[in-house]
Design a protein around this motif. Sequence first.
Motif, PDB file in Angstrom:
ATOM      1  N   VAL A 114      37.199  40.805  35.692  1.00  0.00           N
ATOM      2  CA  VAL A 114      38.625  40.542  35.888  1.00  0.00           C
ATOM      3  C   VAL A 114      38.993  39.273  35.127  1.00  0.00           C
ATOM      4  O   VAL A 114      38.217  38.311  35.089  1.00  0.00           O
ATOM      5  N   THR A 115      40.193  39.265  34.552  1.00  0.00           N
ATOM      6  CA  THR A 115      40.654  38.074  33.846  1.00  0.00           C
ATOM      7  C   THR A 115      42.133  37.807  34.139  1.00  0.00           C
ATOM      8  O   THR A 115      42.914  38.734  34.326  1.00  0.00           O
ATOM      9  N   VAL A 116      42.445  36.504  34.197  1.00  0.00           N
ATOM     10  CA  VAL A 116      43.818  36.029  34.402  1.00  0.00           C
ATOM     11  C   VAL A 116      43.983  34.736  33.609  1.00  0.00           C
ATOM     12  O   VAL A 116      43.014  34.186  33.090  1.00  0.00           O
ATOM     13  N   ARG A 117      45.195  34.240  33.577  1.00  0.00           N
ATOM     14  CA  ARG A 117      45.439  32.917  32.999  1.00  0.00           C
ATOM     15  C   ARG A 117      45.179  31.853  34.045  1.00  0.00           C
ATOM     16  O   ARG A 117      45.327  32.098  35.244  1.00  0.00           O
ATOM     17  N   ARG A 118      44.836  30.683  33.598  1.00  0.00           N
ATOM     18  CA  ARG A 118      44.635  29.520  34.475  1.00  0.00           C
ATOM     19  C   ARG A 118      45.867  29.320  35.361  1.00  0.00           C
ATOM     20  O   ARG A 118      46.993  29.528  34.925  1.00  0.00           O
ATOM     21  N   GLY A 119      45.646  28.920  36.598  1.00  0.00           N
ATOM     22  CA  GLY A 119      46.742  28.665  37.522  1.00  0.00           C
ATOM     23  C   GLY A 119      47.221  29.902  38.256  1.00  0.00           C
ATOM     24  O   GLY A 119      48.232  29.861  38.955  1.00  0.00           O
ATOM     25  N   PHE A 120      46.511  30.999  38.117  1.00  0.00           N
ATOM     26  CA  PHE A 120      46.856  32.258  38.777  1.00  0.00           C
ATOM     27  C   PHE A 120      46.964  32.061  40.291  1.00  0.00           C
ATOM     28  O   PHE A 120      46.219  31.284  40.885  1.00  0.00           O
ATOM     29  N   ALA A 121      47.898  32.778  40.906  1.00  0.00           N
ATOM     30  CA  ALA A 121      48.076  32.721  42.361  1.00  0.00           C
ATOM     31  C   ALA A 121      48.536  34.084  42.851  1.00  0.00           C
ATOM     32  O   ALA A 121      48.985  34.933  42.077  1.00  0.00           O
TER      33      ALA A 121
END
Length: 124
Positions: free
Chosen positions: A102-109
């Motif tokens: 799984v991948t997201v951008r930094r600061g994901f919430a």
Amino acid sequence: MPVVRSEHAPVHEVHNARFISLIRPDVGSCELCVWRTEVAPGSQGVPHRILGEEAFVLLSGAVGMLIDGESALLAPGDAAIAPAGSVIALSNAGAEPAVLLVTVRRGFAAELPDGSTFVPPWAS
């Protein structure tokens, strides 16, 4: 060159799933977070609204993915993308763990069903 050895990656257990934090700011990433998620057999994930885009690639097992009321069963090698603001949940009706990258951008919430905001430690 920052290298994260799988055996040294932090592990977090939440809602019948294990999150193994691989790429994150404290190991040198400026923008991206990547983790391995292991969804326990026979489990149903908690629906939650994601506040950033999230991408999934199923590595092994089978997982049910629900995105904004649409469901799909993913097989190994399949990928899914959940847009920011969508409500998602993962389930595993099988007898073996389902393993995803799984991948997201930094600061994901994410916003939980009770309205609280959750910033996953594996994505911050």
